[in-house]
Design a protein around this motif. Structure first.
Motif, PDB file in Angstrom:
ATOM      1  N   GLY A 121       0.803  -1.216   0.000  1.00  0.00           N
ATOM      2  CA  GLY A 121       0.000   0.000   0.000  1.00  0.00           C
ATOM      3  C   GLY A 121       0.835   1.265   0.000  1.00  0.00           C
ATOM      4  O   GLY A 121       1.705   1.447  -0.849  1.00  0.00           O
ATOM      5  N   PRO A 122       0.618   2.187   0.979  1.00  0.00           N
ATOM      6  CA  PRO A 122       1.351   3.458   0.992  1.00  0.00           C
ATOM      7  C   PRO A 122       2.852   3.295   1.220  1.00  0.00           C
ATOM      8  O   PRO A 122       3.618   4.224   0.941  1.00  0.00           O
ATOM      9  N   GLN A 123       3.281   2.142   1.711  1.00  0.00           N
ATOM     10  CA  GLN A 123       4.706   1.898   1.933  1.00  0.00           C
ATOM     11  C   GLN A 123       5.379   1.303   0.693  1.00  0.00           C
ATOM     12  O   GLN A 123       6.539   0.901   0.742  1.00  0.00           O
ATOM     13  N   GLY A 124       4.654   1.263  -0.413  1.00  0.00           N
ATOM     14  CA  GLY A 124       5.220   0.788  -1.665  1.00  0.00           C
ATOM     15  C   GLY A 124       5.735   1.947  -2.505  1.00  0.00           C
ATOM     16  O   GLY A 124       5.114   3.010  -2.581  1.00  0.00           O
ATOM     17  N   VAL A 125       6.887   1.736  -3.146  1.00  0.00           N
ATOM     18  CA  VAL A 125       7.480   2.732  -4.037  1.00  0.00           C
ATOM     19  C   VAL A 125       7.802   2.040  -5.359  1.00  0.00           C
ATOM     20  O   VAL A 125       8.393   0.955  -5.367  1.00  0.00           O
ATOM     21  N   GLY A 126       7.417   2.647  -6.463  1.00  0.00           N
ATOM     22  CA  GLY A 126       7.729   2.105  -7.776  1.00  0.00           C
ATOM     23  C   GLY A 126       8.715   3.008  -8.500  1.00  0.00           C
ATOM     24  O   GLY A 126       8.530   4.230  -8.532  1.00  0.00           O
ATOM     25  N   VAL A 127       9.772   2.410  -9.068  1.00  0.00           N
ATOM     26  CA  VAL A 127      10.790   3.164  -9.789  1.00  0.00           C
ATOM     27  C   VAL A 127      10.935   2.561 -11.183  1.00  0.00           C
ATOM     28  O   VAL A 127      11.292   1.389 -11.322  1.00  0.00           O
ATOM     29  N   LEU A 128      10.648   3.339 -12.213  1.00  0.00           N
ATOM     30  CA  LEU A 128      10.711   2.876 -13.598  1.00  0.00           C
ATOM     31  C   LEU A 128      11.884   3.542 -14.299  1.00  0.00           C
ATOM     32  O   LEU A 128      11.980   4.772 -14.343  1.00  0.00           O
ATOM     33  N   LEU A 129      12.756   2.707 -14.876  1.00  0.00           N
ATOM     34  CA  LEU A 129      13.982   3.196 -15.492  1.00  0.00           C
ATOM     35  C   LEU A 129      13.964   2.956 -16.999  1.00  0.00           C
ATOM     36  O   LEU A 129      12.922   2.711 -17.586  1.00  0.00           O
ATOM     37  N   SER A 130      15.128   2.988 -17.610  1.00  0.00           N
ATOM     38  CA  SER A 130      15.289   2.901 -19.062  1.00  0.00           C
ATOM     39  C   SER A 130      14.583   1.696 -19.669  1.00  0.00           C
ATOM     40  O   SER A 130      14.581   0.605 -19.099  1.00  0.00           O
ATOM     41  N   SER A 145      -2.470   4.086  -6.900  1.00  0.00           N
ATOM     42  CA  SER A 145      -3.853   3.878  -6.472  1.00  0.00           C
ATOM     43  C   SER A 145      -3.939   3.384  -5.038  1.00  0.00           C
ATOM     44  O   SER A 145      -4.968   3.538  -4.377  1.00  0.00           O
ATOM     45  N   ARG A 146      -2.857   2.790  -4.550  1.00  0.00           N
ATOM     46  CA  ARG A 146      -2.828   2.273  -3.176  1.00  0.00           C
ATOM     47  C   ARG A 146      -2.142   3.232  -2.206  1.00  0.00           C
ATOM     48  O   ARG A 146      -1.894   2.886  -1.061  1.00  0.00           O
ATOM     49  N   GLY A 147      -1.834   4.448  -2.666  1.00  0.00           N
ATOM     50  CA  GLY A 147      -1.246   5.446  -1.792  1.00  0.00           C
ATOM     51  C   GLY A 147       0.259   5.475  -1.789  1.00  0.00           C
ATOM     52  O   GLY A 147       0.863   6.223  -1.014  1.00  0.00           O
ATOM     53  N   GLY A 148       0.911   4.672  -2.629  1.00  0.00           N
ATOM     54  CA  GLY A 148       2.365   4.641  -2.674  1.00  0.00           C
ATOM     55  C   GLY A 148       2.942   5.752  -3.532  1.00  0.00           C
ATOM     56  O   GLY A 148       2.229   6.614  -4.056  1.00  0.00           O
ATOM     57  N   THR A 149       4.253   5.733  -3.674  1.00  0.00           N
ATOM     58  CA  THR A 149       4.992   6.771  -4.381  1.00  0.00           C
ATOM     59  C   THR A 149       5.574   6.207  -5.671  1.00  0.00           C
ATOM     60  O   THR A 149       6.057   5.067  -5.684  1.00  0.00           O
ATOM     61  N   THR A 150       5.559   6.999  -6.731  1.00  0.00           N
ATOM     62  CA  THR A 150       6.087   6.537  -8.014  1.00  0.00           C
ATOM     63  C   THR A 150       7.161   7.494  -8.510  1.00  0.00           C
ATOM     64  O   THR A 150       7.035   8.709  -8.402  1.00  0.00           O
ATOM     65  N   ILE A 151       8.214   6.899  -9.061  1.00  0.00           N
ATOM     66  CA  ILE A 151       9.375   7.649  -9.542  1.00  0.00           C
ATOM     67  C   ILE A 151       9.752   7.117 -10.918  1.00  0.00           C
ATOM     68  O   ILE A 151       9.673   5.909 -11.158  1.00  0.00           O
ATOM     69  N   CYS A 152      10.175   7.991 -11.808  1.00  0.00           N
ATOM     70  CA  CYS A 152      10.745   7.516 -13.071  1.00  0.00           C
ATOM     71  C   CYS A 152      12.073   8.207 -13.330  1.00  0.00           C
ATOM     72  O   CYS A 152      12.309   9.324 -12.848  1.00  0.00           O
ATOM     73  N   ILE A 182      18.315   8.687  -7.220  1.00  0.00           N
ATOM     74  CA  ILE A 182      17.116   8.043  -6.681  1.00  0.00           C
ATOM     75  C   ILE A 182      17.307   7.656  -5.218  1.00  0.00           C
ATOM     76  O   ILE A 182      16.383   7.742  -4.400  1.00  0.00           O
ATOM     77  N   GLY A 183      18.519   7.236  -4.835  1.00  0.00           N
ATOM     78  CA  GLY A 183      18.776   6.868  -3.444  1.00  0.00           C
ATOM     79  C   GLY A 183      18.518   8.018  -2.496  1.00  0.00           C
ATOM     80  O   GLY A 183      17.866   7.850  -1.449  1.00  0.00           O
ATOM     81  N   ALA A 184      19.023   9.211  -2.832  1.00  0.00           N
ATOM     82  CA  ALA A 184      18.802  10.382  -1.989  1.00  0.00           C
ATOM     83  C   ALA A 184      17.327  10.721  -1.917  1.00  0.00           C
ATOM     84  O   ALA A 184      16.810  11.113  -0.854  1.00  0.00           O
ATOM     85  N   LEU A 185      16.625  10.567  -3.032  1.00  0.00           N
ATOM     86  CA  LEU A 185      15.188  10.839  -3.045  1.00  0.00           C
ATOM     87  C   LEU A 185      14.453   9.885  -2.100  1.00  0.00           C
ATOM     88  O   LEU A 185      13.588  10.292  -1.327  1.00  0.00           O
ATOM     89  N   LEU A 186      14.822   8.597  -2.147  1.00  0.00           N
ATOM     90  CA  LEU A 186      14.182   7.613  -1.274  1.00  0.00           C
ATOM     91  C   LEU A 186      14.448   7.914   0.195  1.00  0.00           C
ATOM     92  O   LEU A 186      13.562   7.769   1.044  1.00  0.00           O
ATOM     93  N   ALA A 187      15.667   8.315   0.503  1.00  0.00           N
ATOM     94  CA  ALA A 187      16.033   8.585   1.894  1.00  0.00           C
ATOM     95  C   ALA A 187      15.224   9.728   2.480  1.00  0.00           C
ATOM     96  O   ALA A 187      15.032   9.803   3.705  1.00  0.00           O
ATOM     97  N   ASN A 188      14.728  10.619   1.626  1.00  0.00           N
ATOM     98  CA  ASN A 188      14.001  11.793   2.102  1.00  0.00           C
ATOM     99  C   ASN A 188      12.492  11.704   1.902  1.00  0.00           C
ATOM    100  O   ASN A 188      11.787  12.695   2.094  1.00  0.00           O
ATOM    101  N   PRO A 190       8.665  11.095   2.731  1.00  0.00           N
ATOM    102  CA  PRO A 190       7.865  11.047   3.956  1.00  0.00           C
ATOM    103  C   PRO A 190       7.569   9.603   4.343  1.00  0.00           C
ATOM    104  O   PRO A 190       7.599   8.705   3.506  1.00  0.00           O
ATOM    105  N   LEU A 191       7.287   9.382   5.591  1.00  0.00           N
ATOM    106  CA  LEU A 191       7.115   8.028   6.106  1.00  0.00           C
ATOM    107  C   LEU A 191       6.078   7.232   5.339  1.00  0.00           C
ATOM    108  O   LEU A 191       6.235   6.040   5.095  1.00  0.00           O
ATOM    109  N   THR A 192       5.016   7.884   4.916  1.00  0.00           N
ATOM    110  CA  THR A 192       3.951   7.170   4.213  1.00  0.00           C
ATOM    111  C   THR A 192       3.849   7.596   2.760  1.00  0.00           C
ATOM    112  O   THR A 192       2.791   7.519   2.150  1.00  0.00           O
TER     113      THR A 192
END
Length: 333
Positions: A121-130, A145-152, A182-188, A190-192
């Motif tokens: 759910g909100p503790q999920g993060v998706g990262v899409l690369l090349s 849709s489940r409240g998580g974070t998405t990054i490309c 992306i690592g620095a972004l993940l480290a910062n 918010p908790l949810t």
């Protein structure tokens, strides 16, 4: 402290063409104290050995290893997909599945991202690369849709920009970053994540996750879930495709295709058909000339010469018409 309390969330990271470099850069930038587990997938040929885990392990301060079924999902570790298996998660453990291919791939990025969406759910993060085409785009939508974070990955940096660009066009990306950042972004984060609560689990999302986790030839779930015919044929099994959602299809075996990937598969089928037709015409002309040389009478000889002569213009027309039809079609990987 239990795994569930120590684990802040799970990052699903996926790529296809150009992905080894992108995944390596992203892994190199991950902090040593990352409170997330990372599930990493790359489109891989089913029978080919993969050294991706070893490559990533040399580049990252975290421990990276090939995923094994049943492994506990722990923070600060990278679980790398293996050829011929979907990389999924359930009950804070790794699931390796021989479920139906998606867009022709196993492991598939949509399957990985959906699994993280359902499980975290909100503790999920998706990262899409090349990568090319659009595997992963529907999966990012599921995570959001489940409240998580998405990054490309920044498309201007990606070796192949189609996948991140398709995700941006679909409006399913929260953040854009260079792979190394992306690592620095993940480290910062918010908790949810960027949303505060998990949305209710969509039955269609749950069903598709079950299909990905099913046995290779278990067709019951796909048969019962999707019943509206799409009017297209599955490139994997030649069975009829059904509508799973707009521009997303599944056959009765469970193979999944986005519209973009289906168009690419049809392009490859046309190329194969062109190759067969061209070869057949060339061989027909050669055989006719061979028979003309051995003909016992002038009339028979002329008949074979006429057959051979007719193949040349037919071959030119075939090459011209089918080459034109293939222009602008999505490429394969």
């Amino acid at each position: 402290m239990t795994i569930e309390r120590a684990l802040r969330g799970v990052v699903a990271m996926g790529a296809s063409a150009g992905g080894v470099e992108a995944l390596s850069r992203a892994a190199a930038g991950l902090p040593a104290d990352l409170p997330f587990a990372v599930l990493m997938a790359l489109h891989l040929p089913a029978q080919a050995p993969s050294v991706l885990a070893a490559i990533v392990d040399r580049r990252t301060p975290l421990r990276a290893e090939a995923a094994q079924d049943g492994m506990p999902v722990e923070p600060g570790r990278i679980y790398v997909a293996v050829p011929g298996r979907h990389l999924l998660t359930r009950d804070h453990r790794i699931v390796l599945s021989e479920g139906p291919t998606e867009n022709g791939y196993r492991p598939a990025l949509n399957a990985l991202f959906r699994s993280v969406a359902v499980a975290f759910g909100p503790q999920g993060v998706g990262v899409l690369l090349s990568g090319v085409l659009d595997d992963g785009v529907l999966g990012l939508a599921a995570i959001r849709s489940r409240g998580g974070t998405t990054i490309c990955q920044d498309p201007d940096e990606a070796i192949f920009s189609a996948m991140p660009r398709n995700a941006l066009r679909a409006g399913v990306v929260d953040r854009i970053a260079r792979a190394a950042d992306i690592g620095a972004l993940l480290a910062n984060l918010p908790l949810t994540g960027v949303r505060t609560a998990s949305s209710p689990l969509d039955p269609a999302l749950e069903s598709e996750n079950r299909i990905a986790m099913s046995d290779r030839f278990d067709v019951d779930t796909a048969n019962e879930t999707f019943v509206q015919p799409a009017g297209f044929t599955c490139p994997d099994c030649n069975g009829p495709l059904q509508i799973a959602s707009p521009d997303h299809f599944r056959c009765r075996v469970g193979h999944a295709w986005t519209a973009e990937a289906l168009l690419g598969a049809q392009s490859r089928e046309m190329e194969r058909a062109l190759s067969v037709a061209v070869r057949s015409l060339v061989e027909r002309g050669r055989l006719a000339r061979h028979l003309a040389d051995k003909a016992a009478s002038p009339a028979v000889k002329q008949r074979y010469i006429d057959v051979a002569g007719a193949t040349d213009p037919a071959l030119a027309v075939l090459r011209d018409r089918l080459s034109s039809a293939l222009e602008g079609m999505p490429p394969g990987e």
